[in-house]
Design an enzyme around this catalytic site. Structure first.
Site, PDB file in Angstrom:
ATOM      1  N   ASN A   1       0.845  -1.195   0.000  1.00  0.00           N
ATOM      2  CA  ASN A   1       0.000   0.000   0.000  1.00  0.00           C
ATOM      3  C   ASN A   1       0.882   1.247   0.000  1.00  0.00           C
ATOM      4  OD1 ASN A   1      -1.825   2.026   0.416  1.00  0.00           O
ATOM      5  ND2 ASN A   1      -2.509   1.351   2.432  1.00  0.00           N
TER       6      ASN A   1
ATOM      7  N   CYS B   1      -2.202   5.108   1.040  1.00  0.00           N
ATOM      8  CA  CYS B   1      -3.199   5.449   2.067  1.00  0.00           C
ATOM      9  C   CYS B   1      -3.210   6.942   2.335  1.00  0.00           C
ATOM     10  CB  CYS B   1      -2.931   4.718   3.368  1.00  0.00           C
ATOM     11  SG  CYS B   1      -4.210   5.135   4.569  1.00  0.00           S
TER      12      CYS B   1
ATOM     13  N   GLY C   1     -12.806  -0.153  -6.763  1.00  0.00           N
ATOM     14  CA  GLY C   1     -13.355   1.168  -6.479  1.00  0.00           C
ATOM     15  C   GLY C   1     -14.826   1.175  -6.819  1.00  0.00           C
TER      16      GLY C   1
ATOM     17  N   THR D   1     -15.969  -1.531   0.004  1.00  0.00           N
ATOM     18  CA  THR D   1     -17.092  -0.947   0.748  1.00  0.00           C
ATOM     19  C   THR D   1     -18.370  -1.784   0.650  1.00  0.00           C
ATOM     20  OG1 THR D   1     -16.102   1.214   0.407  1.00  0.00           O
ATOM     21  CG2 THR D   1     -18.435   1.206   0.962  1.00  0.00           C
TER      22      THR D   1
END
Ligand SMILES: Cc1cc2nc3c(=O)[nH]c(=O)nc-3n(C[C@H](O)[C@H](O)[C@H](O)COP(=O)(O)O)c2cc1C
Length: 307
Positions: A130, A133, A246, A269
Site C-alpha cells: 500500500n 493510504c 473502487g 465498501t
C-alpha cells in the site's frame, strides 16, 4: 449442454480460482465475515494493512457516510505484522483462498523489513504494497505520488521476497500511468488500482470537519466511474496484470472492470453494506459467463469494443 466456465485468472504469478478478491480494510483479518459464508469461495483475501508495530489509528469519528460513498480516516489501525502472523494467520489455515498481506511502512526501509518478515511464512500467498493510504501523516500516500519513491519502495520489497508483489496505487495523482510504469519497471508483478480518493465532510452546525483527521478517503459507488477510468488507463500503460477496484457493488460493476482489462477485481465498501456481496459477485460472474457461452473468463478480460 450448459458449459462450466473456467473463472481462474493469473495475477502476477498468483493463480486464483476466480477473479473476486476481498479488499484490504473491508474484510478484517480474513475470518470476520465467516459467519456469512466460507471465505474459501473467493479468489483471494487481502487482509487489513499491516505495519511493523501495532497502530491505534486516528481518533474517532473516523468514518462518515456520503451520498453513494463512504469517507474514512481509519489511519491504518492494525495489530502489527508479528501479532498477525502469530494470532490471526493460523485461523486462516483452513481457508482455501490465498491470503494476500497488505503492508505499509513509514520509510522505504520499513517496507522492505515487512517483506522480509513475511518471506518464508507459510500461508501468505502474496504481498500487496500500500503506497496509497491518504489517512496517515507519514508514509502511505507520499510513497505513491512520486514515481521515484514508488519505484524505490517496490524495488525494496521485490528484493526481499520470493512471493508475488502487487503494488496498490493512489488515484490522487495527475497521471496514474506514470506511477504505474515506474512500479512495473521496479519489478512489481501486478497493480491494484485504486485506493480511495481524498475528500472531506463538514458539520455545518458545529462548523467543524466531521472527521477528526479532517481529511479522509472516499470509497464506494461514488468513485466507480473514476476508478474504472484509472484502471483502463493503467491497463493501457503497463504489461503486468491490473486488479481493478473502487465502488464495485455487484457483478455488473465487476464486468465493467474486466472489460476494460482488469485481470481481477476487489470488493471493498460493498462488504459493509452486504457482507455476502463478494460471494454474490462470484456467482454473478459465473452465471454471466454461462449465459454468454464463455468457457473462460479470460476471454472477457480486455474485450471492450471501442470503435
Ligand atoms: C474502512 C476502510 C479501510 C481501508 N483500509 C485499507 C488498508 O488498510 N489498506 C489498503 O490498502 N486499503 C484500505 N482501504 C481501501 C480499500 O481497500 C479500497 O481500495 C477502497 O475502499 C476502494 O474500493 P471500494 O470502493 O470497493 O471500497 C480501506 C477502505 C475502507 C473503506
Amino acid at each position: 449442454m450448459a458449459i462450466t466456465p473456467d473463472l481462474s485468472v493469473d495475477i502476477g504469478g498468483l493463480r486464483i480460482k476466480n477473479p473476486v478478491i476481498a479488499a484490504s480494510g473491508t474484510f478484517g483479518y480474513g475470518t470476520e465475515l465467516s459467519p456469512f459464508y466460507d471465505p474459501s469461495l473467493l479468489g483471494a483475501i487481502v487482509v487489513k494493512g499491516l505495519s511493523l508495530q501495532p497502530m491505534p489509528g486516528n481518533p474517532p469519528p473516523r468514518t462518515v457516510e456520503t451520498p453513494c460513498g463512504l469517507l474514512n480516516s481509519i489511519g491504518l489501525a492494525n495489530i502489527g505484522i508479528n501479532a498477525f502472523i502469530k494470532e490471526k494467520l493460523p485461523l486462516l489455515a483452513d481457508t482455501a483462498a490465498p491470503v494476500i498481506v497488505n503492508i505499509y511502512g513509514n520509510s522505504v526501509g520499513e517496507y522492505s523489513e515487512l517483506a522480509g518478515r513475511i518471506e518464508g511464512v507459510d500461508g501468505i500467498s502474496a504481498i500487496e504494497v500500500n503506497i496509497s493510504c491518504p489517512n496517515v501523516e507519514k508514509g502511505g500516500m507520499v510513497f505513491g505520488t512520486d514515481p521515484e519513491t514508488a519505484s524505490k519502495v517496490t524495488d525494496g520489497v521485490v528484493k526481499r521476497t520470493t512471493k508475488p508483489v502487487i503494488v496498490k496505487l493512489t488515484p490522487n495523482v495527475a497521471d496514474i500511468a506514470v506511477i504505474a510504469k515506474a512500479v512495473e519497471s521496479a519489478g512489481a508483478g501486478a497493480l491494484s488500482v485504486t485506493n480511495t480518493f481524498l475528500g472531506m465532510s463538514v458539520d455545518i452546525a458545529s462548523r467543524r470537519p466531521v472527521l477528526t483527521n479532517v481529511v479522509g478517503g472516499l470509497s464506494g459507488p461514488a468513485i466507480k466511474p473514476m476508478a474504472l477510468y484509472l484502471t483502463y488507463r493503467a491497463v493501457e500503460a503497463v504489461k503486468i496484470p491490473v486488479i481493478g477496484l473502487g465502488g464495485i457493488m455487484n457483478h455488473q460493476d465487476a464486468i465493467e472492470f474486466l472489460l476494460v482489462g482488469a485481470r481481477a477485481i476487489q470488493v471493498g465498501t460493498a462488504n459493509f453494506i452486504n457482507p455476502r456481496a463478494a460471494l454474490e459477485i462470484v456467482h454473478g460472474l459465473r452465471n454471466f459467463c454461462e449465459r454468454e457461452n464463455l468457457s473462460d473468463i479470460n476471454h472477457l478480460i480486455g474485450s471492450l469494443i471501442k470503435e
